[in-house]
Design a protein around this motif. Structure first.
Motif, PDB file in Angstrom:
ATOM      1  N   GLN A  65       0.676  -1.112  -0.033  1.00  0.00           N
ATOM      2  CA  GLN A  65       0.159  -0.043   0.016  1.00  0.00           C
ATOM      3  C   GLN A  65       0.863   1.274  -0.088  1.00  0.00           C
ATOM      4  O   GLN A  65       0.473   2.344  -0.454  1.00  0.00           O
ATOM      5  CB  GLN A  65      -1.080   0.049   1.290  1.00  0.00           C
TER       6      GLN A  65
ATOM      7  N   VAL B  45      -7.363  10.134  10.446  1.00  0.00           N
ATOM      8  CA  VAL B  45      -7.009   8.726  10.506  1.00  0.00           C
ATOM      9  C   VAL B  45      -7.641   7.879  11.547  1.00  0.00           C
ATOM     10  O   VAL B  45      -7.523   8.345  12.738  1.00  0.00           O
ATOM     11  CB  VAL B  45      -5.446   8.476  10.661  1.00  0.00           C
ATOM     12  N   GLU B  46      -8.231   6.867  11.130  1.00  0.00           N
ATOM     13  CA  GLU B  46      -8.700   5.833  12.165  1.00  0.00           C
ATOM     14  C   GLU B  46      -8.008   4.721  12.772  1.00  0.00           C
ATOM     15  O   GLU B  46      -6.698   4.680  12.115  1.00  0.00           O
ATOM     16  CB  GLU B  46     -10.047   5.491  11.842  1.00  0.00           C
TER      17      GLU B  46
ATOM     18  N   THR C 178      -7.931   1.629  12.436  1.00  0.00           N
ATOM     19  CA  THR C 178      -7.558   0.671  11.281  1.00  0.00           C
ATOM     20  C   THR C 178      -6.497   0.972  10.542  1.00  0.00           C
ATOM     21  O   THR C 178      -5.836   0.258   9.884  1.00  0.00           O
ATOM     22  CB  THR C 178      -9.049   0.374  10.479  1.00  0.00           C
ATOM     23  N   ASP C 179      -6.245   2.404  10.325  1.00  0.00           N
ATOM     24  CA  ASP C 179      -5.441   2.919   9.293  1.00  0.00           C
ATOM     25  C   ASP C 179      -3.915   3.588   9.924  1.00  0.00           C
ATOM     26  O   ASP C 179      -3.433   4.170   8.971  1.00  0.00           O
ATOM     27  CB  ASP C 179      -6.020   3.872   8.201  1.00  0.00           C
ATOM     28  N   SER C 180      -4.044   3.313  11.181  1.00  0.00           N
ATOM     29  CA  SER C 180      -3.034   4.173  11.974  1.00  0.00           C
ATOM     30  C   SER C 180      -1.666   3.594  11.445  1.00  0.00           C
ATOM     31  O   SER C 180      -0.707   4.502  11.357  1.00  0.00           O
ATOM     32  CB  SER C 180      -3.152   3.689  13.314  1.00  0.00           C
TER      33      SER C 180
ATOM     34  N   LEU D 253      -0.635   2.336   8.847  1.00  0.00           N
ATOM     35  CA  LEU D 253      -0.368   2.764   7.570  1.00  0.00           C
ATOM     36  C   LEU D 253       0.096   4.276   7.452  1.00  0.00           C
ATOM     37  O   LEU D 253       1.159   4.502   6.794  1.00  0.00           O
ATOM     38  CB  LEU D 253      -1.364   2.580   6.524  1.00  0.00           C
ATOM     39  N   TRP D 254      -0.560   4.957   8.278  1.00  0.00           N
ATOM     40  CA  TRP D 254      -0.041   6.426   8.251  1.00  0.00           C
ATOM     41  C   TRP D 254       1.416   6.256   8.811  1.00  0.00           C
ATOM     42  O   TRP D 254       2.312   7.334   8.402  1.00  0.00           O
ATOM     43  CB  TRP D 254      -0.878   7.168   9.234  1.00  0.00           C
TER      44      TRP D 254
ATOM     45  N   TYR E  21       3.995   5.325   6.118  1.00  0.00           N
ATOM     46  CA  TYR E  21       4.149   6.284   5.043  1.00  0.00           C
ATOM     47  C   TYR E  21       5.141   7.512   5.888  1.00  0.00           C
ATOM     48  O   TYR E  21       6.112   7.856   5.021  1.00  0.00           O
ATOM     49  CB  TYR E  21       3.016   7.202   4.767  1.00  0.00           C
TER      50      TYR E  21
ATOM     51  N   PHE F 241      -4.845  11.877   6.438  1.00  0.00           N
ATOM     52  CA  PHE F 241      -4.465  11.676   5.117  1.00  0.00           C
ATOM     53  C   PHE F 241      -5.077  12.797   4.369  1.00  0.00           C
ATOM     54  O   PHE F 241      -6.364  13.015   4.343  1.00  0.00           O
ATOM     55  CB  PHE F 241      -5.093  10.235   4.664  1.00  0.00           C
TER      56      PHE F 241
END
Length: 234
Positions: free
Chosen positions: A37, A59-60, A62-64, A66-67, A70, A90
């Motif tokens: 991703q 950012v919730e 579930t996507d922490s 991934l942030w 990056y 994001f």
């Protein structure tokens, strides 16, 4: 995290004595993972007015990770946990990710900022929560869109007060950030109507010279309310 930092600092200064850890902790270094991703994408080159569907998404949980990934991969400072209360975003153009922003607790003290606000030490101790620090800002390296950075800063300044109130129950009144002067001129902050109020002395976020020197940074601020000084002086 804020309590942990405070307790460790008190322990190191001899004010309290913490017991030895009961267990070895091997924290999940989710920021160090590498996923498809977050792989580099094709070059996006355009003028900001040509982008459609420009938006910020909070950012919730579930996507922490991934942030974090990056930021760790593409921000020159890498990833570190944001202290205290925080909000991360994001930034998308349509469905394409173009940038990331992170906001957390303000610096404990900053001479240029504090002089510009004009508050006393007591007022600062009482109302520092009204100041929010833009700790991370990243335009992804394959995104080359003039004026995008200042556009996203303006969008964040409009969105953050309500998002912050929804999460923490109060509205911040001032944004701050610190720009490493040898690397950046702060052009995007100036273009977004932030004000440069001076330079740091290289003592770090906690303002303690014993912790070693850090790069000198310019201090930028952006009021979120017309009466921000009145609220910070209360």
């Amino acid at each position: 995290m804020s309590c942990r930092v405070a307790l460790l600092r008190m322990h190191r200064e001899g004010l309290i004595e913490l017991p030895a850890p009961r267990h070895k902790v091997n924290p999940c270094r989710s920021f160090a993972r590498r996923t498809p991703q977050a792989e580099p994408e094709p070059l996006l080159e355009a003028a900001v007015h040509e982008l459609t569907g420009l938006r910020l998404a909070v950012v919730e949980r579930t996507d922490s990770a991934l942030w974090n990934e990056y930021i760790d991969r593409y921000h020159y400072l890498g990833y570190k946990p944001l202290p205290g209360a925080q909000l991360r975003y994001f930034a998308y153009a349509g469905e394409r990710l173009v940038g990331l922003l992170g906001f957390g607790a303000a610096a404990w003290k900053s001479g240029p900022r504090d002089e510009w606000i004009g508050w006393s030490r007591t007022q600062r101790h009482r109302n520092l929560g009204g100041v929010i620090n833009n700790a991370r800002f990243l335009i992804l390296p394959w995104v080359r869109v003039s004026s995008l950075a200042s556009k996203l800063l303006a969008m964040a300044a409009r969105s953050l007060p309500a998002h912050w109130e929804g999460r923490y129950g109060y509205r911040p009144v001032l944004l701050e950030t610190f720009v490493e002067s040898e690397r950046f001129a702060g052009t995007c902050y100036r273009a977004a109507n932030w004000t440069c109020v001076g330079q740091t002395q290289g003592r770090g976020k906690l303002g303690d010279h014993r912790l070693g020197q850090v790069p000198v940074k310019t201090v930028w601020v952006y009021p979120l309310a017309k009466d921000f000084r009145v609220r910070l002086w209360q």
